[in-house]
Design an enzyme around this catalytic site. Structure first.
Site, PDB file in Angstrom:
ATOM      1  N   TYR A 188      42.844 -30.178  50.454  1.00 38.75           N
ATOM      2  CA  TYR A 188      44.179 -29.682  50.502  1.00 38.75           C
ATOM      3  C   TYR A 188      44.699 -29.690  51.986  1.00 38.75           C
ATOM      4  CZ  TYR A 188      42.556 -27.716  46.153  1.00 38.75           C
ATOM      5  OH  TYR A 188      42.036 -27.685  44.850  1.00 38.75           O
ATOM      6  N   GLU A 227      56.849 -28.367  38.881  1.00 40.03           N
ATOM      7  CA  GLU A 227      55.396 -28.011  39.118  1.00 40.03           C
ATOM      8  C   GLU A 227      54.996 -28.923  40.241  1.00 40.03           C
ATOM      9  OE1 GLU A 227      52.718 -29.024  35.795  1.00 40.03           O
ATOM     10  OE2 GLU A 227      51.108 -29.286  37.064  1.00 40.03           O
ATOM     11  N   ARG A 283      41.157 -35.858  39.818  1.00 40.21           N
ATOM     12  CA  ARG A 283      39.910 -34.839  39.834  1.00 40.21           C
ATOM     13  C   ARG A 283      39.266 -34.610  38.713  1.00 40.21           C
ATOM     14  NH1 ARG A 283      42.193 -30.016  43.352  1.00 40.21           N
ATOM     15  NH2 ARG A 283      39.821 -29.857  43.557  1.00 40.21           N
ATOM     16  N   PRO A 300      46.964 -18.665  42.612  1.00 38.31           N
ATOM     17  CA  PRO A 300      45.949 -18.036  43.176  1.00 38.31           C
ATOM     18  C   PRO A 300      44.888 -19.048  44.222  1.00 38.31           C
ATOM     19  CG  PRO A 300      45.447 -18.711  41.046  1.00 38.31           C
ATOM     20  CD  PRO A 300      46.826 -19.013  41.448  1.00 38.31           C
ATOM     21  N   ASN A 338      53.570 -24.167  42.480  1.00 46.58           N
ATOM     22  CA  ASN A 338      52.344 -24.423  42.412  1.00 46.58           C
ATOM     23  C   ASN A 338      51.332 -23.379  42.148  1.00 46.58           C
ATOM     24  OD1 ASN A 338      49.587 -25.449  43.095  1.00 46.58           O
ATOM     25  ND2 ASN A 338      49.864 -25.928  45.127  1.00 46.58           N
TER      26      ASN A 338
HETATM   27  C1  DQA Z   1      46.272 -27.452  43.256  1.00 46.32           C
HETATM   28  C2  DQA Z   1      45.272 -28.059  42.055  1.00 46.32           C
HETATM   29  C3  DQA Z   1      44.469 -27.063  41.216  1.00 46.32           C
HETATM   30  O1  DQA Z   1      43.663 -27.641  40.294  1.00 46.32           O
HETATM   31  C4  DQA Z   1      43.904 -26.095  42.158  1.00 46.32           C
HETATM   32  O2  DQA Z   1      42.995 -25.207  40.913  1.00 46.32           O
HETATM   33  C5  DQA Z   1      44.514 -25.274  43.168  1.00 46.32           C
HETATM   34  C6  DQA Z   1      45.248 -26.168  44.010  1.00 46.32           C
HETATM   35  C7  DQA Z   1      46.729 -28.204  44.274  1.00 46.32           C
HETATM   36  O3  DQA Z   1      47.555 -27.898  44.801  1.00 46.32           O
HETATM   37  O4  DQA Z   1      46.363 -29.351  44.714  1.00 46.32           O
HETATM   38  O5  DQA Z   1      44.250 -24.351  43.484  1.00 46.32           O
HETATM   39  O6  DQA Z   1      47.310 -26.582  42.566  1.00 46.32           O
END
Ligand code: DQA
Length: 147
Positions: A22, A98, A107, A9, A74
């Site tokens: 990101y 993962e 975080r 998502p 992801n």
């Molecule tokens: C994420 C990290 C997750 O905590 C977050 O909810 C995301 C992106 C990442 O790629 O850093 O949507 O998966």
């Protein structure tokens, strides 16, 4: 080697979504680069993005019958919530990596918990779009070692 690349998502918003966390690369660009690297490694990468947990569960569940040899996922926020994704990865029993763009361990506390990490082969987080490329290299060299 056929690799299923799954994105969960909100990752369709990459490029404009919190770029300080990101990065500014779009998901399409990341996928294109991963597919290109795959060609040099002898891997055919097929990518999907879904905001719907059940769709991701179904894609994982049918991965073996669809001829995939490994999964890069992801799972985004579902990483931290989804027993269903964990059970799907466990059930399909394919090597799975993962990945995260950000370093989830540095975080919010709720991002420290991954439901899927225990059933994955390994985890790569914190390298931005390179997390995708590193995961692909890891699966390709794992396969080469097992020959
Ligand atoms: C994420 C990290 C997750 O905590 C977050 O909810 C995301 C992106 C990442 O790629 O850093 O949507 O998966």
């Amino acid at each position: 080697m056929k690799i299923l690349l799954l994105n969960g998502p909100n990752l369709q918003l990459l490029g404009t979504r919190e770029p300080e966390i990101y990065g500014s690369t779009t998901l399409d660009e990341i996928v294109r680069e991963t597919v290109e690297l795959g060609k040099t490694l002898g891997c055919e990468v097929t990518a999907y993005q879904s905001n719907i947990e059940g769709e991701l569960v179904s894609l994982i569940g049918s991965a073996r019958q669809n001829g995939f040899d490994g999964i890069i996922i992801n799972a985004a926020a579902y990483t931290h919530t989804s027993v269903a994704l964990r059970d799907a990865i466990s059930a399909v029993a394919l090597p799975a990596v993962e990945i995260h763009l950000s370093n989830t361990a540095s975080r919010d506390e709720f991002r420290h918990k991954s439901f899927i990490a225990p059933v994955c082969t390994g985890v790569i987080a914190g390298f931005g779009k390179d997390s995708y490329l590193l995961a692909l290299r890891a699966l390709a060299s794992r396969k080469a070692r097992s020959k």
